[in-house]
Design a protein around this motif. Sequence first.
Motif, PDB file in Angstrom:
ATOM      1  N   GLN A 279     131.004 -64.111  -6.492  1.00  0.00           N
ATOM      2  CA  GLN A 279     130.206 -63.595  -4.850  1.00  0.00           C
ATOM      3  C   GLN A 279     129.739 -65.287  -4.936  1.00  0.00           C
ATOM      4  OE1 GLN A 279     127.541 -61.553  -7.999  1.00  0.00           O
ATOM      5  NE2 GLN A 279     125.863 -62.235  -6.550  1.00  0.00           N
ATOM      6  N   HIS A 280     129.398 -66.130  -5.559  1.00  0.00           N
ATOM      7  CA  HIS A 280     129.275 -67.810  -5.372  1.00  0.00           C
ATOM      8  C   HIS A 280     129.954 -67.962  -4.225  1.00  0.00           C
ATOM      9  CE1 HIS A 280     128.637 -71.574  -5.417  1.00  0.00           C
ATOM     10  NE2 HIS A 280     127.533 -71.596  -5.224  1.00  0.00           N
TER      11      HIS A 280
ATOM     12  N   ILE B 110     125.475 -69.926 -20.669  1.00  0.00           N
ATOM     13  CA  ILE B 110     127.272 -70.266 -19.838  1.00  0.00           C
ATOM     14  C   ILE B 110     127.047 -70.699 -18.996  1.00  0.00           C
ATOM     15  CG2 ILE B 110     128.977 -68.913 -19.740  1.00  0.00           C
ATOM     16  CD1 ILE B 110     128.343 -66.420 -22.073  1.00  0.00           C
ATOM     17  N   GLU B 111     127.263 -72.092 -18.150  1.00  0.00           N
ATOM     18  CA  GLU B 111     127.003 -72.214 -16.994  1.00  0.00           C
ATOM     19  C   GLU B 111     129.380 -72.741 -16.311  1.00  0.00           C
ATOM     20  OE1 GLU B 111     124.569 -73.492 -15.692  1.00  0.00           O
ATOM     21  OE2 GLU B 111     123.427 -73.516 -17.939  1.00  0.00           O
TER      22      GLU B 111
ATOM     23  N   THR C 175     124.538 -73.628  -1.702  1.00  0.00           N
ATOM     24  CA  THR C 175     125.201 -74.161  -2.687  1.00  0.00           C
ATOM     25  C   THR C 175     124.204 -74.355  -4.644  1.00  0.00           C
ATOM     26  OG1 THR C 175     124.417 -76.335  -1.690  1.00  0.00           O
ATOM     27  CG2 THR C 175     126.352 -75.782  -0.954  1.00  0.00           C
ATOM     28  N   VAL C 176     123.482 -74.125  -4.083  1.00  0.00           N
ATOM     29  CA  VAL C 176     122.603 -73.335  -5.347  1.00  0.00           C
ATOM     30  C   VAL C 176     123.377 -72.585  -5.860  1.00  0.00           C
ATOM     31  CG1 VAL C 176     120.715 -73.251  -6.532  1.00  0.00           C
ATOM     32  CG2 VAL C 176     120.772 -74.169  -4.236  1.00  0.00           C
ATOM     33  N   PRO C 177     123.825 -72.946  -7.732  1.00  0.00           N
ATOM     34  CA  PRO C 177     124.530 -71.942  -8.464  1.00  0.00           C
ATOM     35  C   PRO C 177     122.849 -70.440  -8.849  1.00  0.00           C
ATOM     36  CG  PRO C 177     123.096 -73.853  -9.567  1.00  0.00           C
ATOM     37  CD  PRO C 177     123.403 -74.145  -8.492  1.00  0.00           C
TER      38      PRO C 177
ATOM     39  N   VAL D 203     128.678 -72.763 -10.498  1.00  0.00           N
ATOM     40  CA  VAL D 203     128.650 -71.582  -9.794  1.00  0.00           C
ATOM     41  C   VAL D 203     127.533 -70.542 -10.337  1.00  0.00           C
ATOM     42  CG1 VAL D 203     130.189 -69.399  -9.716  1.00  0.00           C
ATOM     43  CG2 VAL D 203     131.266 -71.856  -8.933  1.00  0.00           C
ATOM     44  N   ALA D 204     127.280 -70.676 -11.409  1.00  0.00           N
ATOM     45  CA  ALA D 204     126.676 -69.794 -12.130  1.00  0.00           C
ATOM     46  C   ALA D 204     125.450 -70.261 -13.700  1.00  0.00           C
ATOM     47  CB  ALA D 204     127.076 -68.207 -11.850  1.00  0.00           C
ATOM     48  N   SER D 205     124.292 -69.721 -14.004  1.00  0.00           N
ATOM     49  CA  SER D 205     124.462 -69.701 -15.074  1.00  0.00           C
ATOM     50  C   SER D 205     123.659 -68.618 -15.877  1.00  0.00           C
ATOM     51  CB  SER D 205     123.001 -70.530 -14.709  1.00  0.00           C
ATOM     52  OG  SER D 205     122.984 -70.728 -16.235  1.00  0.00           O
TER      53      SER D 205
END
Length: 590
Positions: free
Chosen positions: A399-400, A304-305, A412-414, A321-323
């Motif tokens: 959180q990001h 889920i991206e 800035t890295v997910p 944001v996140a993976s």
Amino acid sequence: MPAQFVDADRSLSTLTCYKDAVAILAIKPSSCFIDLPPELWTAIFLLMDGRTILRCSAVCHRFKDIIQASMELQYRIELAADGMVDGPPSSLTVGERLIRLRELRRSWATLQWSSKISVPMPGPCHAYELVGGVFCKMHHSAPQPFRARHLTAAWLPSALDPQGRTLVRENVGFPTRDFAVDPSQDLIIYFKGGEGNALIAPSALELQVRTLSTNEGHPEARSVTLRTSVLLPVSSAFMQIVDDIIGMWFLIEPERTHITLWNWKTGRVIVDQSTFCAPPKTWDVSFISSRAFFVTTAQKGGTIEIFTFDARTPKSNVTHVASLHLPTILPHIRVSNFSTHTGPFLARPPSDRPFVAANEERTHVFSLHYVDPNPEAVRRLMRFCVFLKNSTLERYIRQHQSRSGVGEEGSTVPLAVPWEEWGRENTRFMVHHWSQFEWLSRYVHGHRVVLPAPATRNGRAMMCVLDFNVRRDVWRSQCYPPDDDDAMDTPKAAVISLDRPTTPTPQPIVPQRTRERYAISKHPRLITEPSVEDHPLFFPVPYETALPYRELWHEQEVEYSGIMVDEERIVCLQPASSNGDMKDIHVFTM
């Protein structure tokens, strides 16, 4: 204010917003401070949200008594407990809203509705929606599926408005392929179709922004027409309105997913293929809020991206944001389907609704299929329904953002979140034994999911309602609803906890006094213990999921082709007649 009233660096006069109101919890109590007039304390508590008010009630007996004596504070607490937000001012008093909230809670706890109403819905159906209590459908008069022009919109009956009303528009003025609607903004946006029986001409994709009530150009839209370029015919598309954003994800041969977001008020393209390229093996897309969305992918066993964007500027840079990773699968297993569905978004509570579902309480439902490509495999297909709350996705966005705000290296890295760090407590996997429902629209609303289930041994059709808003004492109050003779308009209510259940202890079911109702339901079941998925042909190790929920089954009087849900009703679609015409829809009001 005299200094002895507070032992803090701020006075009560500064408590003008929620952030300041929370500071009251950190103030050291003194007798003079505690003995302020109840009216003043009530005014202070009303600056807080329901959760904070509830925490304040545990500070001392005086706070507890003041909060329990105030109907307005009780209403604020119970709204939060039921996953609702207050609606706009209306003729309903706070006491009447509180009564209505408790009525709905009892009805949903037992699936006992107050009425069953048939709403005529003649003619075939090309596309339909249920948003904000309004059922809309488009249909065409000839066998040309991309030329629908006829709109029927029904404001469905409810306990507060048992009549409802219907709008019929014979010709919207152009052929349509699909539409999205937000009645709270009097907004309907059409995906314009071609004049012939074709998908759509290359190089043009056009949306029309209209009012639902008059079919005129929407007064808040700078341009009635929204366009984007496409190089090949669009094979399928899905639309969603979220506040001032209209999102569209569509497939262009050869089956490549494109995502385009407009600000429908300014007419500007916010996100398109020039600023965002869908991840490899993208399966589906859904909004989290008006400034965030996620995509599901089949890469790496399923992910889920999560993405955010800035709608203030055209051609926004999309932030990854996140993976979130799904459970590890065996090397030869493939994800063959990862579709998702959630309830509709409303920009604001409709004027005729005392309250609506809070966005953070919305549930996302995933249909997840794993396949073994080996034709001689013992079992080739494994299907799951997966349930996830929107608040989990929002938490990773915060959180990001907090990590980016402090300027950490690589901020800035997910976020790469393995299943072991997030999956168990935040999801619930169920082996997919439901009747086919992926094509249905609006079977999810807020924290509730309604699913058609396999027929019983006697051949009767079933429906199952899953409720993912589970609180300890809310569950108790639902299982022990007050009798009709109880003084429901009194402000005092049972103590409510807004935390998740911490023990799997089942609550007893106490028989209720017989009431005149239209449905007989099985007892609800609270599920708090984790479920173990042990499928060695697909996963190297077993895994658990533990998102709590309440389950209630109901035996239907007739079999329906589709079931939908919102805050105060279940809407059932009868199977179409032999000529393809839609029959009456049955509305069960809570």
